[in-house]
Design an enzyme around this catalytic site. Structure first.
Site, mmCIF file in Angstrom:
data_model
loop_
_atom_site.group_PDB
_atom_site.id
_atom_site.type_symbol
_atom_site.label_atom_id
_atom_site.label_comp_id
_atom_site.label_asym_id
_atom_site.label_seq_id
_atom_site.Cartn_x
_atom_site.Cartn_y
_atom_site.Cartn_z
ATOM 1 N N CYS A 191 -22.592 -28.023 9.632
ATOM 2 C CA CYS A 191 -22.345 -28.608 10.959
ATOM 3 C C CYS A 191 -23.601 -29.287 11.513
ATOM 4 C CB CYS A 191 -21.871 -27.514 11.908
ATOM 5 S SG CYS A 191 -21.612 -28.101 13.591
ATOM 6 N N CYS A 234 -20.902 -19.924 16.385
ATOM 7 C CA CYS A 234 -21.260 -20.559 15.120
ATOM 8 C C CYS A 234 -21.472 -19.525 14.016
ATOM 9 C CB CYS A 234 -22.503 -21.426 15.289
ATOM 10 S SG CYS A 234 -22.279 -22.708 16.535
ATOM 11 N N GLU A 245 5.081 -26.850 19.625
ATOM 12 C CA GLU A 245 3.990 -27.821 19.791
ATOM 13 C C GLU A 245 4.002 -28.432 21.191
ATOM 14 O OE1 GLU A 245 1.405 -28.466 17.949
ATOM 15 O OE2 GLU A 245 2.021 -27.059 16.411
ATOM 16 N N CYS A 257 -15.004 -22.390 17.741
ATOM 17 C CA CYS A 257 -15.761 -23.537 18.237
ATOM 18 C C CYS A 257 -15.387 -23.769 19.706
ATOM 19 C CB CYS A 257 -15.469 -24.772 17.383
ATOM 20 S SG CYS A 257 -16.660 -26.084 17.670
ATOM 21 N N CYS A 278 -18.391 -19.148 12.014
ATOM 22 C CA CYS A 278 -17.729 -20.405 11.651
ATOM 23 C C CYS A 278 -17.904 -20.706 10.160
ATOM 24 C CB CYS A 278 -18.305 -21.543 12.489
ATOM 25 S SG CYS A 278 -17.558 -23.133 12.102
HETATM 26 S S1 SF4 Z 1 -20.883 -24.411 13.499
HETATM 27 FE FE1 SF4 Z 1 -20.292 -26.349 14.432
HETATM 28 S S2 SF4 Z 1 -18.065 -26.452 14.153
HETATM 29 FE FE2 SF4 Z 1 -18.689 -24.336 13.813
HETATM 30 S S3 SF4 Z 1 -18.499 -23.299 15.785
HETATM 31 FE FE3 SF4 Z 1 -20.601 -24.033 15.658
HETATM 32 S S4 SF4 Z 1 -20.554 -26.038 16.625
HETATM 33 FE FE4 SF4 Z 1 -18.434 -25.530 16.146
#
Ligand code: SF4
Length: 373
Positions: free
Chosen positions: A234, A225, A63, A218, A228
């Site tokens: 989001c 996105c 870390e 992200c 994601c």
């Molecule tokens: S959906 Fe939202 S959290 Fe996911 S990658 Fe796109 S901006 Fe980031």
């Protein structure tokens, strides 16, 4: 009602801070966390060397190395550290110079000094065992709130929130959290949200999932996105303005500096100086510096031998960009002792070091590259 029953009856979206989680586009915090947990188990990283252990020493080491540094850069350093210092007592007992030499090239050298101090603090004040709770870990040298939480999560399974730059990006976007993070109240509010989102189960996968999302999906520019797991929830993605988050009014204004580095060689040796204990490259061995290569050249022209300017090195540090102008000057192989002493008197305090021995010292990365290491 007993404490245990009260905890069981608490609303599922309430985190350990007691702050209600902001709903990300009508998806409750626990559902958001569940998506991240499921995604991490399927698509996240599982094969990093520090993921194969619950040893707080190794997790702490990783870390600290990962602060402001990418995984690919950390991997060989982590392997070397673990091989040389397989457990905390070995690191605590080592001379600082050796720790700095092993750290050489990883940057942000303050971390190495604090790492060493922390190992000694755990040995001396905690009997060689890391405390289990994030709050106690955060009192140790070099362990900030996020690092403490990461150790407590991965080593001991505590439900604790992390909020490094990557996670800050994911959360502010997902929640549409637009308050200015340069201001302390906004930071506190985001911490409260991070705590409120913590899942009741799967804290390790959730924490790793946030890290993985921030590192690979992200992204600061052009987030992916479409890949994601929380895209449907989001706020920033729905508004098509992911890159507006996180909001920070005070951007770091980077400065510019120039220095001349003198590579003074005689036979196979070169003149090295140890940098002061505070400031840039604190405590590392380096070439003597002056305001420019021209300043060294003006001085060197009074010395025997010959020299030439080498290509400029551009080096980025946290607060400024550093233009390094190296001048290599080679003294004759045979040099009367008096002439050599006169040159040494013209230099900052240092010593002659054989090139191979120099490469074994704690050198800043650009100096190591310059010397061909
Ligand atoms: S959906 Fe939202 S959290 Fe996911 S990658 Fe796109 S901006 Fe980031």
């Amino acid at each position: 009602m007993s404490a245990a029953r009260r905890a069981a009856a608490a609303p599922p979206a309430a985190g350990i801070s007691g702050a209600p989680a902001l709903a990300a586009r009508d998806v409750p915090g626990q559902a958001l966390a569940a998506r991240i947990v499921a995604w991490q188990r399927r698509h996240g990283r599982h094969d990093l060397p520090w993921q194969r252990t619950r040893d707080p020493y190794r997790i702490w080491l990783s870390e600290v190395m990962l602060q402001q540094t990418q995984v690919a850069t950390v991997l060989p350093y982590y392997a070397r550290f673990v091989a040389r210092f397989p457990e905390l007592h070995a690191l605590a007992a080592a001379p600082l110079d050796e720790v700095l030499a092993l750290w050489s090239g990883l940057g942000y050298y303050r971390r190495a000094r604090l790492l060493h101090r922390c190992a000694q603090a755990v040995r001396d004040a905690h009997g060689g065992r890391f405390p289990h709770r994030a709050a106690q870990l955060a009192e140790l040298p070099g362990i900030g709130r996020t690092t403490a939480a990461a150790i407590a999560v991965f080593a001991f399974g505590e439900r604790a929130a992390i909020l490094d730059g990557n996670v800050e990006r994911v959360l502010t976007r997902a929640l549409g959290f637009g308050a200015d993070l340069a201001l302390a109240p906004a930071r506190r509010a985001l911490w409260a949200q991070a705590e409120a989102l913590l899942p009741q189960r799967g804290i390790r996968a959730y924490t790793q999932g946030l890290m993985d999302l921030g590192a690979s999906v992200c992204l600061a520019r052009r987030p992916r996105c479409e890949a994601c797991p929380i895209a449907g929830a989001c706020v920033a993605a729905a508004q098509g303005r992911a890159e507006d988050f996180p909001a920070k009014s005070r951007r770091l204004r980077r400065g510019q500096r120039t220095s001349g580095l003198l590579w003074l060689a005689q036979r196979d040796a070169l003149w090295l100086v140890q940098r002061p204990a505070v400031g840039v490259w604190a405590g590392l061995w380096s070439l003597p510096d002056a305001e420019s290569a021209a300043a060294w050249l003006a001085r060197a022209q009074a010395w025997p031998g010959r020299g030439a300017a080498l290509p400029v090195v551009e080096h980025a540090l946290t607060h400024f960009d550093w233009r390094l102008e190296p001048l290599r000057w080679t003294l004759p192989a045979r040099l009367p002792a008096a002439a050599r002493r006169a040159i040494e008197a013209d230099l900052p305090a240092g010593r002659w070091v054989a090139r191979d021995d120099a490469l074994a010292l704690a050198l800043p990365a650009p100096v190591r590259r310059l010397l061909g290491g």
